[in-house]
Design a protein around this motif. Structure first.
Motif, PDB file in Angstrom:
ATOM      1  N   GLY A 283       7.198  -2.246  13.198  1.00 56.34           N
ATOM      2  CA  GLY A 283       6.319  -3.307  13.681  1.00 56.34           C
ATOM      3  C   GLY A 283       4.926  -3.218  13.089  1.00 56.34           C
TER       4      GLY A 283
ATOM      5  N   GLU B  34       3.247  -6.170  10.669  1.00 60.07           N
ATOM      6  CA  GLU B  34       2.019  -6.823  11.126  1.00 60.07           C
ATOM      7  C   GLU B  34       0.877  -6.602  10.138  1.00 60.07           C
TER       8      GLU B  34
ATOM      9  N   ARG C 247       1.386  -9.070   7.430  1.00 55.34           N
ATOM     10  CA  ARG C 247       1.016 -10.426   7.859  1.00 55.34           C
ATOM     11  C   ARG C 247      -0.496 -10.629   7.798  1.00 55.34           C
TER      12      ARG C 247
ATOM     13  N   PHE D  41       3.533 -17.792  15.060  1.00 56.25           N
ATOM     14  CA  PHE D  41       3.140 -16.425  15.407  1.00 56.25           C
ATOM     15  C   PHE D  41       2.394 -16.303  16.730  1.00 56.25           C
TER      16      PHE D  41
ATOM     17  N   PHE E 250       6.175  -8.544  16.064  1.00 60.33           N
ATOM     18  CA  PHE E 250       7.501  -8.775  15.494  1.00 60.33           C
ATOM     19  C   PHE E 250       8.604  -8.097  16.306  1.00 60.33           C
TER      20      PHE E 250
ATOM     21  N   LEU F 265      11.155 -13.631  13.669  1.00 58.42           N
ATOM     22  CA  LEU F 265       9.940 -14.016  12.952  1.00 58.42           C
ATOM     23  C   LEU F 265      10.075 -13.763  11.454  1.00 58.42           C
ATOM     24  N   GLU F 266      10.784 -12.702  11.094  1.00 62.60           N
ATOM     25  CA  GLU F 266      10.933 -12.380   9.679  1.00 62.60           C
ATOM     26  C   GLU F 266      11.806 -13.392   8.942  1.00 62.60           C
TER      27      GLU F 266
ATOM     28  N   TRP G 267       6.896 -16.932   6.900  1.00 58.39           N
ATOM     29  CA  TRP G 267       6.748 -15.494   6.638  1.00 58.39           C
ATOM     30  C   TRP G 267       7.102 -15.221   5.179  1.00 58.39           C
TER      31      TRP G 267
END
Length: 230
Positions: free
Chosen positions: A87, A91, A94, A136, A148, A154-155, A160
């Protein structure tokens, strides 16, 4: 059902609501922070949210400890059994990736009121996609290592794109993740890390295009000490 992070916040809020006499065995630092936060007028939930990252970090440390066998990293365990580390990795990507896609205009076209003529180059920054509130959440500018882990798929989102998309996706992304996470595991296992002196956390140069992650506006000077093996 509560997410893991929400459960931790709830548990900490219950702790802060408990009578003072029931917390006599608490760590000095925890007692001191509670005293200071109460002085500033924080309620139990606000105090719990501020304290949560420290316990989250402890969970990361526990997962890091589990990947070592005879002081060597077990790569399979690191990749499959460390969701907190995973995670953090996602992040950070991102928040810091600043890549772009480049396309050549092959015929005259108008998009969004702007005229693009044959032969021009269109640069499409991907960074803005990583701060889409509809994907997000309501606080995309806030670093959340559980983001995440608590939001499904989300991926797989089209917003993304840390390594590109489709046939242009960076083929070295798996090696990049493995080597980075191994480095983090080794550093946390072997070194005690402190700020060399009081300083602010670096900010990124997010106004310009970069080849990968954006560069920091200053260095962060750290003091690294080898941990005792005893």
């Amino acid at each position: 059902m509560y997410s893991a992070k929400d459960q931790l916040v709830k548990a900490l809020a219950l702790y802060f609501d408990a009578p003072k006499g029931n917390k006599a065995s608490a760590a000095w630092a925890t007692k001191y922070m509670e005293q200071e936060m109460r002085y500033l007028g924080f309620d139990s939930k606000q105090m719990a949210k501020l304290m949560m990252p420290q316990y989250w970090e402890h969970q990361v440390d526990q997962q890091i400890d589990a990947v070592f066998v005879d002081d060597s990293v077990d790569v399979q365990t690191l990749e499959k059994s460390c969701p907190r580390v995973d995670g953090l990795w996602i992040e950070v990507l991102r928040m810091t990736v600043s890549t772009s896609s480049v396309r050549y205009v092959t015929e005259d076209v108008t998009i969004g009121g702007k005229r693009h003529t044959n032969g021009n180059v269109v640069i499409n920054p991907r960074r803005q996609l990583h701060f889409d509130e509809s994907v997000f959440g309501k606080s995309p500018l806030v670093f959340d290592p559980a983001r995440f882990l608590t939001k499904n798929n989300l991926e797989q989102s089209r917003s993304w794109k840390p390594f590109g998309r489709g046939i242009y996706m960076y083929p070295g992304r798996f090696i990049a993740k493995r080597t980075t996470c191994m480095f983090i595991a080794l550093v946390l296992r072997r070194l005690d890390i402190k700020l060399a002196y009081p300083q602010r956390f670096p900010k990124g140069h997010d106004k310009t295009l970069d080849l990968g992650v954006f560069a920091p506006d200053q260095d962060l000077i750290l003091c690294l000490t080898r941990m005792s093996t005893n």
